[in-house]
Design a protein around this motif. Structure first.
Motif, PDB file in Angstrom:
ATOM      1  N   ILE A   1       0.878  -1.254   0.107  1.00  0.00           N
ATOM      2  CA  ILE A   1      -0.013  -0.053  -0.107  1.00  0.00           C
ATOM      3  C   ILE A   1       0.988   1.234  -0.072  1.00  0.00           C
ATOM      4  O   ILE A   1       1.738   1.333   0.757  1.00  0.00           O
ATOM      5  CB  ILE A   1      -0.898   0.021   1.188  1.00  0.00           C
ATOM      6  CG1 ILE A   1      -1.701  -1.202   0.995  1.00  0.00           C
ATOM      7  CG2 ILE A   1      -1.752   1.269   1.331  1.00  0.00           C
ATOM      8  CD1 ILE A   1      -2.832  -1.388   2.270  1.00  0.00           C
ATOM      9  N   GLN A   2       0.651   2.163  -0.922  1.00  0.00           N
ATOM     10  CA  GLN A   2       1.532   3.442  -0.994  1.00  0.00           C
ATOM     11  C   GLN A   2       0.755   4.785  -0.170  1.00  0.00           C
ATOM     12  O   GLN A   2      -0.532   4.641  -0.317  1.00  0.00           O
ATOM     13  CB  GLN A   2       1.681   3.815  -2.425  1.00  0.00           C
ATOM     14  CG  GLN A   2       2.261   2.489  -3.206  1.00  0.00           C
ATOM     15  CD  GLN A   2       2.968   3.170  -4.515  1.00  0.00           C
ATOM     16  OE1 GLN A   2       3.399   4.406  -4.611  1.00  0.00           O
ATOM     17  NE2 GLN A   2       2.959   1.973  -5.541  1.00  0.00           N
ATOM     18  N   LYS A   3       1.565   5.444   0.045  1.00  0.00           N
ATOM     19  CA  LYS A   3       1.205   6.797   0.728  1.00  0.00           C
ATOM     20  C   LYS A   3       2.198   7.968   0.001  1.00  0.00           C
ATOM     21  O   LYS A   3       3.311   7.590  -0.400  1.00  0.00           O
ATOM     22  CB  LYS A   3       1.410   6.682   2.373  1.00  0.00           C
ATOM     23  CG  LYS A   3       0.560   5.941   3.007  1.00  0.00           C
ATOM     24  CD  LYS A   3       0.873   5.967   4.518  1.00  0.00           C
ATOM     25  CE  LYS A   3      -0.158   5.527   5.523  1.00  0.00           C
ATOM     26  NZ  LYS A   3      -0.597   4.266   5.244  1.00  0.00           N
ATOM     27  N   ILE A   4       1.545   9.040   0.175  1.00  0.00           N
ATOM     28  CA  ILE A   4       2.217  10.285  -0.533  1.00  0.00           C
ATOM     29  C   ILE A   4       2.178  11.194   0.620  1.00  0.00           C
ATOM     30  O   ILE A   4       1.303  11.703   1.162  1.00  0.00           O
ATOM     31  CB  ILE A   4       1.567  10.722  -1.622  1.00  0.00           C
ATOM     32  CG1 ILE A   4       1.777   9.987  -2.862  1.00  0.00           C
ATOM     33  CG2 ILE A   4       2.199  12.018  -2.040  1.00  0.00           C
ATOM     34  CD1 ILE A   4       1.067  10.276  -4.150  1.00  0.00           C
ATOM     35  N   VAL A   5       3.385  11.615   1.122  1.00  0.00           N
ATOM     36  CA  VAL A   5       3.602  12.659   2.138  1.00  0.00           C
ATOM     37  C   VAL A   5       4.298  13.800   1.596  1.00  0.00           C
ATOM     38  O   VAL A   5       5.158  13.984   0.896  1.00  0.00           O
ATOM     39  CB  VAL A   5       4.401  12.095   3.378  1.00  0.00           C
ATOM     40  CG1 VAL A   5       4.687  13.142   4.447  1.00  0.00           C
ATOM     41  CG2 VAL A   5       3.890  10.764   3.593  1.00  0.00           C
ATOM     42  N   ARG A   6       3.782  15.093   2.139  1.00  0.00           N
ATOM     43  CA  ARG A   6       4.294  16.219   1.464  1.00  0.00           C
ATOM     44  C   ARG A   6       4.974  16.909   2.752  1.00  0.00           C
ATOM     45  O   ARG A   6       4.346  17.067   3.663  1.00  0.00           O
ATOM     46  CB  ARG A   6       3.394  17.157   1.057  1.00  0.00           C
ATOM     47  CG  ARG A   6       4.029  18.386   0.090  1.00  0.00           C
ATOM     48  CD  ARG A   6       2.893  19.062  -0.483  1.00  0.00           C
ATOM     49  NE  ARG A   6       2.577  18.211  -1.721  1.00  0.00           N
ATOM     50  CZ  ARG A   6       1.386  18.786  -2.368  1.00  0.00           C
ATOM     51  NH1 ARG A   6       0.977  19.837  -2.246  1.00  0.00           N
ATOM     52  NH2 ARG A   6       0.872  18.021  -3.367  1.00  0.00           N
ATOM     53  N   ALA A   7       6.498  17.446   2.726  1.00  0.00           N
ATOM     54  CA  ALA A   7       7.078  17.788   3.923  1.00  0.00           C
ATOM     55  C   ALA A   7       7.749  19.235   3.339  1.00  0.00           C
ATOM     56  O   ALA A   7       8.311  19.393   2.307  1.00  0.00           O
ATOM     57  CB  ALA A   7       8.019  16.774   4.360  1.00  0.00           C
ATOM     58  N   LYS A   8       7.860  20.050   4.347  1.00  0.00           N
ATOM     59  CA  LYS A   8       8.950  21.221   4.292  1.00  0.00           C
ATOM     60  C   LYS A   8      10.124  21.013   4.336  1.00  0.00           C
ATOM     61  O   LYS A   8      11.083  21.758   3.738  1.00  0.00           O
ATOM     62  CB  LYS A   8       8.419  22.313   5.208  1.00  0.00           C
ATOM     63  CG  LYS A   8       6.884  22.895   5.177  1.00  0.00           C
ATOM     64  CD  LYS A   8       6.496  23.635   6.259  1.00  0.00           C
ATOM     65  CE  LYS A   8       5.098  24.179   6.164  1.00  0.00           C
ATOM     66  NZ  LYS A   8       4.666  25.061   7.238  1.00  0.00           N
ATOM     67  N   PHE A   9      10.552  19.953   5.274  1.00  0.00           N
ATOM     68  CA  PHE A   9      11.821  19.721   5.465  1.00  0.00           C
ATOM     69  C   PHE A   9      11.904  18.228   5.622  1.00  0.00           C
ATOM     70  O   PHE A   9      11.167  17.434   6.008  1.00  0.00           O
ATOM     71  CB  PHE A   9      12.486  20.236   6.839  1.00  0.00           C
ATOM     72  CG  PHE A   9      13.708  19.675   7.195  1.00  0.00           C
ATOM     73  CD1 PHE A   9      14.966  20.149   6.779  1.00  0.00           C
ATOM     74  CD2 PHE A   9      13.805  18.851   8.246  1.00  0.00           C
ATOM     75  CE1 PHE A   9      15.924  19.409   6.950  1.00  0.00           C
ATOM     76  CE2 PHE A   9      15.056  18.360   8.809  1.00  0.00           C
ATOM     77  CZ  PHE A   9      16.354  18.618   8.000  1.00  0.00           C
TER      78      PHE A   9
END
Length: 498
Positions: A229-237
Motif C-alpha cells: 500500500i502506497q502513501k504520499i507525504v508532503r514535507a517542508k523539511f
C-alpha cells in the motif's frame, strides 16, 4: 492525493533521526513530524545495541584518532574535536533525564573505563608519545598511563592474565568512560515523541521516490513493505538519516549537491561471551592498534557491554565485505548506487585502496579459530567454548570526488544539504551515534536559520546543551562545569571533583 502534510519528515528511526526529532520537539512542540522506518521496529539497524560497540566515542582510547606527523610529533586534532562532540551528547542526555524523556541512566548508559593497550617497543613508544601529547590538554587531564604489569593487572585483569612478565606493555585509562546502548536511547526518545499530538511513526515503510516541488516542499512516496500500500507525504523539511540507506535516497532526491558521492560498504562480526565467570572479570573498553590497511572501524577492542540490563563481553570487530548497504538490505545496493557522476570517484578509490581490499578479503577468509587466535592476543586464556560469533552492523564509508586523485575514501561522517537547506542527508560511519547531538545541531543551523537566533531557539538550546555557543576545547572552566554536571547526572562518576 496527499495522505499527510508535515513540517518535518525523518527517514530512518535510529540515533540520528530520533535525536533530531527530539531536539526539534523540545525547541518547538508545535512542529508536525513524521518518522518513516523500513523495518518493523525502531533502532534495529546500525543503532541496535549489538550492531555497534557502544563505546560512546570520546577519543580517550581510540588509537586511530591520533597519528604521527611527518616531523614525528603527535597529531591530536581529531580527539580534540571528537571529545567535545561527545560531551554535547552527554549534556543533551542529562537534560532529557531531568525532563523524564529518558529514564534512569543505567537503563541506557553505564560506567566503563576507556583504555588503550599495546605491546612491543614500537607500539609502547607510540602510546607514550600519544599520552604525553594529550595529557596537558584539559580535555584529557584525567588520563592515566602505566607500563607497570602490577598496575595493569588492577586495571584489566583478564587482559593481563597469562601474559609474560617480561613482555613490554603499556596502557592508558580514563576511568569515567562509558558503555552506551544507543538502541535504548533512540527507543526511549521515539517513545516520548509518540506521546506528542503532531508526531507519527510509520514502521515497515520504504521511501520509493522523492522530489522537490516548485513551491519548495518535498513530495515523498512511501510503500508498505508487506502490503505494498502506497502513501504520499508532503514535507517542508526532509532528513535522510537511514544509515547506509541514506545514499540511495540522496541520489533519488536529484539535488546537485549529491553528485559525485558513492559508498563503500564494510560489514563486521564480533566474538561475544555471555559466560558470567568470564564477563565479571572484565569491566572496561580496551582498544588496541589496528592492522596496517584496516579501516578505522576495525580497531580491535575487548569491551564490556550492558544491553537490556545484561552484561556481556564483546571482541572485534572483524571486518568483512558485502555489497549490501544495510544489514537487512539487498546485495544489489552497491551496484544500484553507481551513477555516471560517481563512477570516476568509485573507480579511483578502488584503484588506490588495494591494501584495504586485500585486508577485507583476508578477514572474510578467517575461520572461527583464526578469530579466537586474534582474541588471544588480548586475552591469553580465552577458551573457544566460551565465545560465539555475532554479525555486527553494516557501515557505508563515504566516497567523494577529489580534484587530484579523482576520488577519495572518507572514514568519518558528513552532512550533505540542499542549497536551500530543505533536505539533509547524513552519510558515513564512525564516530556516528556518539556525536549525533552536535551533528544534528549543525543541521538545525543550516536548515532552520530563522529560528536559530538569540531571541528564539538559541536560549532554549543552551538550556539543553549548556556548552552551546562556548568552546569546550578552549575553555577549561566551562568543560569542568559541564563534565561535573553530566558525570553526576548520568551516574558515570559521582565523585568527579577535578
Amino acid at each position: 492525493m496527499i495522505d499527510k502534510h508535515v513540517d518535518v519528515l525523518l527517514v530512518g528511526a535510529g540515533a540520528m533521526s530520533s535525536t533530531l526529532a527530539t531536539l526539534l520537539n523540545q525547541l518547538d512542540p508545535n512542529l508536525s513530524m513524521m518518522m518513516v522506518e523500513r523495518l518493523d521496529k525502531v533502532a534495529e539497524e546500525s543503532t541496535s545495541g549489538w550492531n555497534n560497540a557502544g563505546t560512546g566515542h570520546a577519543a580517550y582510547c581510540e588509537l586511530n584518532y591520533t597519528s604521527l606527523k611527518s616531523d614525528g610529533s603527535m597529531d591530536t586534532g581529531k580527539p580534540e574535536f571528537i571529545n567535545p562532540a561527545f560531551e554535547f551528547s552527554l549534556q543533551f542526555w542529562s537534560y532529557l533525564v531531568g525532563k523524564e524523556v529518558l529514564p534512569e541512566p543505567t537503563s541506557f548508559i553505564n560506567p566503563a573505563p576507556h583504555m588503550s593497550f599495546v605491546w612491543g617497543e614500537g607500539n609502547v613508544n607510540f602510546l607514550r608519545k600519544r599520552y604525553e601529547a594529550m595529557k596537558p590538554h584539559h580535555l584529557f587531564k584525567d588520563m592515566e598511563y602505566s607500563e607497570d604489569h602490577e598496575v595493569l593487572r588492577e586495571w584489566m585483569p583478564l587482559v593481563m592474565e597469562g601474559r609474560s612478565p617480561t613482555q613490554q606493555v603499556a596502557a592508558t585509562r580514563v576511568r569515567y568512560g562509558s558503555d552506551v546502548d544507543f538502541g535504548a536511547v533512540s527507543r526511549y526518545m521515539v517513545k516520548n515523541l509518540q506521546k506528542q499530538d503532531d508526531f507519527d511513526l510509520l514502521l515497515s515503510h520504504n521511501v520509493v521516490d522523492l522530489y522537490q516541488r516548485e513551491d519548495g516542499e518535498w513530495q515523498v512516496h512511501l510503500r508498505h513493505t508487506t502490503t505494498d500500500i502506497q502513501k504520499i507525504v508532503r514535507a517542508k523539511f526532509v532528513f535522510l538519516g537511514g544509515g547506509g540507506g541514506a545514499l540511495p535516497l540522496l541520489q533519488k532526491s536529484g539535488i546537485p549537491e549529491a553528485k559525485g558521492y558513492g559508498g563503500f560498504p564494510v560489514s563486521g562480526q564480533w566474538l561475544v561471551c555471555h559466560k558470567p565467570e568470564v564477563v565479571e572479570r572484565h569491566h572496561a573498553k580496551v582498544y588496541g592498534k589496528a592492522s596496517i590497511g584496516a579501516p578505522p572501524m576495525s580497531v580491535p577492542h575487548l569491551d564490556t557491554r550492558i544491553i537490556d540490563g545484561k552484561k556481556a563481553l564483546l571482541f572485534g570487530p572483524f571486518a568483512g565485505f558485502t555489497t549490501k548497504f544495510l544489514k537487512q538490505g539487498s546485495f544489489l545496493d552497491l551496484i544500484k548506487s553507481v551513477r555516471p557522476d560517481n563512477l570516476v570517484p568509485m573507480l579511483s578509490v578502488a584503484r588506490d585502496n588495494m591494501d584495504l581490499t586485500r585486508y577485507l578479503i583476508k578477514e572474510v577468509k578467517q575461520s572461527f579459530e583464526d578469530r579466537m587466535d586474534t582474541l588471544r592476543l588480548f586475552y591469553k586464556e580465552a577458551k573457544d567454548e566460551d565465545w560465539e560469533l555475532s554479525i555486527a552492523g553494516q557501515r557505508v564509508q563515504i566516497i567523494k570526488r577529489d580534484p587530484v586523485k579523482g576520488g577519495k575514501l572518507e572514514f568519518g561522517t558528513e552532512v550533505v544539504s540542499s542549497a536551500d537547506g530543505s533536505l539533509v542527508a547524513l552519510l558515513g560511519a564512525s564516530p556516528g551515534a556518539s556525536t549525533a547531538v552536535q551533528t544534528m545541531v549543525k543541521v538545525l543551523e543550516k536548515s532552520f536559520p530563522e529560528q536559530m537566533t538569540d531571541d528564539n531557539w538559541v536560549p532554549r538550546l543552551q538550556e539543553m546543551v549548556p556548552s552551546y555557543g562556548g568552546s569546550l576545547d578552549k575553555d577549561a572552566e566551562l568543560l569542568h562545569r559541564v563534565r561535573k554536571y553530566t558525570l553526576t547526572t548520568l551516574k558515570l562518576d559521582d565523585h568527579y571533583e577535578n
